[in-house]
Design a protein around this motif. Structure first.
Motif, PDB file in Angstrom:
ATOM      1  N   PRO A   1      20.695  50.070  38.796  1.00  0.00           N
ATOM      2  CA  PRO A   1      19.629  49.099  39.062  1.00  0.00           C
ATOM      3  C   PRO A   1      18.985  49.357  40.420  1.00  0.00           C
ATOM      4  O   PRO A   1      19.673  49.645  41.402  1.00  0.00           O
ATOM      5  CB  PRO A   1      20.363  47.758  39.024  1.00  0.00           C
ATOM      6  N   ALA A   2      17.659  49.258  40.471  1.00  0.00           N
ATOM      7  CA  ALA A   2      16.947  49.542  41.727  1.00  0.00           C
ATOM      8  C   ALA A   2      16.955  48.342  42.663  1.00  0.00           C
ATOM      9  O   ALA A   2      16.891  48.506  43.889  1.00  0.00           O
ATOM     10  CB  ALA A   2      15.505  49.951  41.415  1.00  0.00           C
ATOM     11  N   PHE A   3      17.029  47.138  42.123  1.00  0.00           N
ATOM     12  CA  PHE A   3      17.003  45.907  42.911  1.00  0.00           C
ATOM     13  C   PHE A   3      15.817  45.891  43.884  1.00  0.00           C
ATOM     14  O   PHE A   3      15.981  45.722  45.101  1.00  0.00           O
ATOM     15  CB  PHE A   3      18.312  45.712  43.676  1.00  0.00           C
ATOM     16  N   LEU A   4      14.635  46.096  43.351  1.00  0.00           N
ATOM     17  CA  LEU A   4      13.431  46.002  44.169  1.00  0.00           C
ATOM     18  C   LEU A   4      13.300  44.582  44.713  1.00  0.00           C
ATOM     19  O   LEU A   4      13.536  43.603  43.997  1.00  0.00           O
ATOM     20  CB  LEU A   4      12.198  46.359  43.348  1.00  0.00           C
ATOM     21  N   ASP A   5      12.904  44.464  45.975  1.00  0.00           N
ATOM     22  CA  ASP A   5      12.868  43.147  46.620  1.00  0.00           C
ATOM     23  C   ASP A   5      12.016  42.150  45.840  1.00  0.00           C
ATOM     24  O   ASP A   5      12.414  40.997  45.634  1.00  0.00           O
ATOM     25  CB  ASP A   5      12.342  43.279  48.055  1.00  0.00           C
ATOM     26  N   TRP A   6      10.840  42.594  45.397  1.00  0.00           N
ATOM     27  CA  TRP A   6       9.949  41.661  44.703  1.00  0.00           C
ATOM     28  C   TRP A   6      10.521  41.251  43.339  1.00  0.00           C
ATOM     29  O   TRP A   6      10.333  40.110  42.903  1.00  0.00           O
ATOM     30  CB  TRP A   6       8.546  42.264  44.545  1.00  0.00           C
ATOM     31  N   GLU A   7      11.242  42.167  42.688  1.00  0.00           N
ATOM     32  CA  GLU A   7      11.863  41.815  41.410  1.00  0.00           C
ATOM     33  C   GLU A   7      13.015  40.842  41.613  1.00  0.00           C
ATOM     34  O   GLU A   7      13.193  39.903  40.820  1.00  0.00           O
ATOM     35  CB  GLU A   7      12.370  43.066  40.695  1.00  0.00           C
ATOM     36  N   VAL A   8      13.799  41.046  42.663  1.00  0.00           N
ATOM     37  CA  VAL A   8      14.902  40.131  42.955  1.00  0.00           C
ATOM     38  C   VAL A   8      14.368  38.730  43.223  1.00  0.00           C
ATOM     39  O   VAL A   8      14.883  37.731  42.686  1.00  0.00           O
ATOM     40  CB  VAL A   8      15.731  40.637  44.148  1.00  0.00           C
ATOM     41  N   LYS A   9      13.330  38.621  44.029  1.00  0.00           N
ATOM     42  CA  LYS A   9      12.759  37.308  44.335  1.00  0.00           C
ATOM     43  C   LYS A   9      12.182  36.648  43.079  1.00  0.00           C
ATOM     44  O   LYS A   9      12.325  35.438  42.885  1.00  0.00           O
ATOM     45  CB  LYS A   9      11.671  37.459  45.403  1.00  0.00           C
ATOM     46  N   GLU A  10      11.554  37.439  42.249  1.00  0.00           N
ATOM     47  CA  GLU A  10      10.979  36.909  41.006  1.00  0.00           C
ATOM     48  C   GLU A  10      12.075  36.395  40.076  1.00  0.00           C
ATOM     49  O   GLU A  10      11.941  35.320  39.473  1.00  0.00           O
ATOM     50  CB  GLU A  10      10.169  38.006  40.312  1.00  0.00           C
ATOM     51  N   GLN A  11      13.174  37.149  39.961  1.00  0.00           N
ATOM     52  CA  GLN A  11      14.264  36.742  39.086  1.00  0.00           C
ATOM     53  C   GLN A  11      15.047  35.556  39.641  1.00  0.00           C
ATOM     54  O   GLN A  11      15.606  34.763  38.879  1.00  0.00           O
ATOM     55  CB  GLN A  11      15.199  37.924  38.825  1.00  0.00           C
ATOM     56  N   ILE A  12      15.069  35.414  40.962  1.00  0.00           N
ATOM     57  CA  ILE A  12      15.710  34.241  41.560  1.00  0.00           C
ATOM     58  C   ILE A  12      14.966  32.977  41.158  1.00  0.00           C
ATOM     59  O   ILE A  12      15.582  31.956  40.812  1.00  0.00           O
ATOM     60  CB  ILE A  12      15.774  34.389  43.101  1.00  0.00           C
TER      61      ILE A  12
END
Length: 505
Positions: free
Chosen positions: A183-194
């Protein structure tokens, strides 16, 4: 007159040709392949036609598989352990589809205060961007083969499952392992999934049944099983890329991972998966955090005319103690339960011990026996939803049913036989799904290092006796009571008064 005569002659010829065509069709249907000397299409086009080939005519390049016998023996589970400790398990099947899953001995029990909610966030990010694929590419590759992928997080296991036609098994394995390992755990994806996870958990918090099950664990246990599955908003907000990467590095180790598949050839699966899994770090000495059952009470007020109440006790030994686990499964079906239907009353034709309460008392909206069993412990009890004014009586009725199980003579052999048949039916129905079968395979291999055949569990259920029912029920209700309530709790009796109904048994 001339035209009329000519038309009549043509009509006669047409009828004669139609009769010839019917004869040709009947001849072809009997499997006789011969050239047709005429017919309707010959009359219409002037061309010659050939009769249809017989049904058993072999088409070039097409191989028809043999028919299945009336009795198909279930395949045995094959297991291969890689050099680093990763286990690969599979079973073959005759169907056209397959299911592949990665199962990790990881969940909320492994979370620390700073990583609370990590398991749930990993679930929502299961098929997001990896170091090799964008999220769009992951989704497109799954859709391109008509696949179905999902992830789930429980207290003791993370699961990633992918199902499609078995022809695409190599692609399925590669995509699935890429999503789990890279998993890349891109910052914007992490925030979106939170943000998405917060909405999901808020919705789960409004579900009384899920809320009470969560409360029974957080109240009834001290230690790892008290860690929340429905994490608070503040805990979710603390999560970020660094936390997730560290959580995976600590928990997604080789000895705690199983790749399981249903409907595939084992040797082919190993040849594809081994290069993708053999370099996962192997860490030894990892132990599951301990939990201790203590009991207790949880109350939460809500603006409602009804009250939801759950009474629960410990199932010591969990599902690793097979005999008791089989007995608890029978106890659950013996009590049964249900709710009111919009078109009538529940219980018509149903024989479980709780169903008649819904029919007898209009104030009870639903009442059901439940269990939530883990590797070394678990909980068993009754959940009911009732009018707020009827809560004391509903608790008395639930306590009466639970204590009756522990009283010799209160359960007869016909009730036990019916409950055992129902329990076995539920087990077999659950394993009809390839996804459920794959998950069962992964769970058992993680726990035992092998998969015991379903006949083993069915035999354990068959072996439950009336004495076992009374003994296990007595053991369960002898543990401390855990009581959880939600809704209008003004009429809830005290914890001590309810607990005394069982200690005085």
């Amino acid at each position: 007159m001339y035209r009329a005569v000519s038309g009549l002659g043509a009509l006669k010829r047409h009828r004669a040709d139609a009769q010839m065509m019917n004869i040709a069709i009947r001849s072809a249907s009997t499997g006789v392949a011969r050239s047709s000397s005429g017919g309707f299409w010959t009359w219409l086009t002037g061309a010659r036609s050939n009769a249809l080939p017989p049904p058993d005519f072999a088409l070039p390049g097409v191989t028809i598989p043999p028919s299945l016998p009336d009795l198909v023996e279930p395949s045995k589970t094959k297991i291969t352990t890689l050099s680093n400790g990763v286990k690969i398990a599979s079973e073959t099947s005759a169907g056209p589809s397959c299911s592949v899953g990665v199962y990790v001995d990881c969940g909320s029990v492994y979370e620390a205060p700073e990583t609370t909610g990590a398991s749930q966030l990993l679930k929502t990010m299961a098929f997001a961007t990896t170091t090799n694929r964008s999220e769009l590419r992951v989704v497109r590759e799954i859709e391109a083969i008509g696949g179905s992928a999902k992830a789930s997080a429980s207290r003791e296991m993370m699961s990633y499952t992918y199902g499609a036609l078995k022809t695409y098994m190599p692609e399925m394995v590669e995509v699935l392992i890429d999503c789990v390992r890279n998993p890349a755990f891109l910052d914007w994806e992490v925030k979106e999934q939170i943000l998405r996870l917060k909405a999901e958990l808020a919705k789960a918090s409004s579900n009384s049944e899920k809320l009470l099950l969560e409360a029974l664990h957080s109240t009834g246990y001290s230690g790892a099983l008290a860690n929340p599955l429905i994490a608070s908003e503040s805990s979710i907000s603390r999560l970020n890329t660094d936390v997730l990467e560290q959580f995976i590095a600590e928990n997604y180790t080789a000895s705690r991972i199983v790749l399981a598949a249903s409907g595939v050839d084992h040797d082919e699966l190993v040849s594809i998966a081994e290069p993708l899994l053999s370099d996962i770090p192997s860490v030894t000495g990892t132990t599951r955090p301990k939990s201790t059952y203590v009991g207790g009470e949880y109350r939460r007020t809500a603006d409602s005319l009804n009250t939801d109440v759950a009474l629960a006790f410990e199932v010591p030994g969990g599902w690793l103690k097979e005999k008791d686990f089989a007995t608890v499964s029978v106890l659950q079906t013996l009590l049964g339960g249900g709710g009111t239907f919009s078109w009538g009353r529940q219980g018509k034709g149903l024989h479980s011990r709780l169903n008649h309460l819904v029919t007898e008392f209009d104030q009870i909206k639903s009442i059901t026996a439940f269990k939530d069993v883990h590797s070394n412990t678990g909980i068993f009890g009754i959940h009911t939803s009732t009018d707020a004014s009827f809560v004391p009586k509903a608790i008395d009725l639930a306590a009466r049913e639970l204590t009756s199980l522990a009283t010799p003579g209160q359960v007869d052999q016909s009730q036990l036989d019916r409950a055992k048949a129902s329990a076995k039916s539920a087990i077999l129905a659950n394993l009809e799904s390839k996804a459920s079968l794959t998950e069962d395979m992964g769970r058992q291999v993680l726990a035992f290092g092998e998969r015991k055949p379903v006949e083993h569990l069915l035999k354990a259920v068959d072996g439950v006796t009336l004495k076992d029912v009374a003994t296990v029920a007595e053991k369960i209700i002898s543990s401390p009571l855990t009581m959880a309530s939600h809704g209008n709790v003004l009429n809830m009796p005290t914890y001590e008064s309810v607990s005394g109904k069982f200690s005085s048994k």
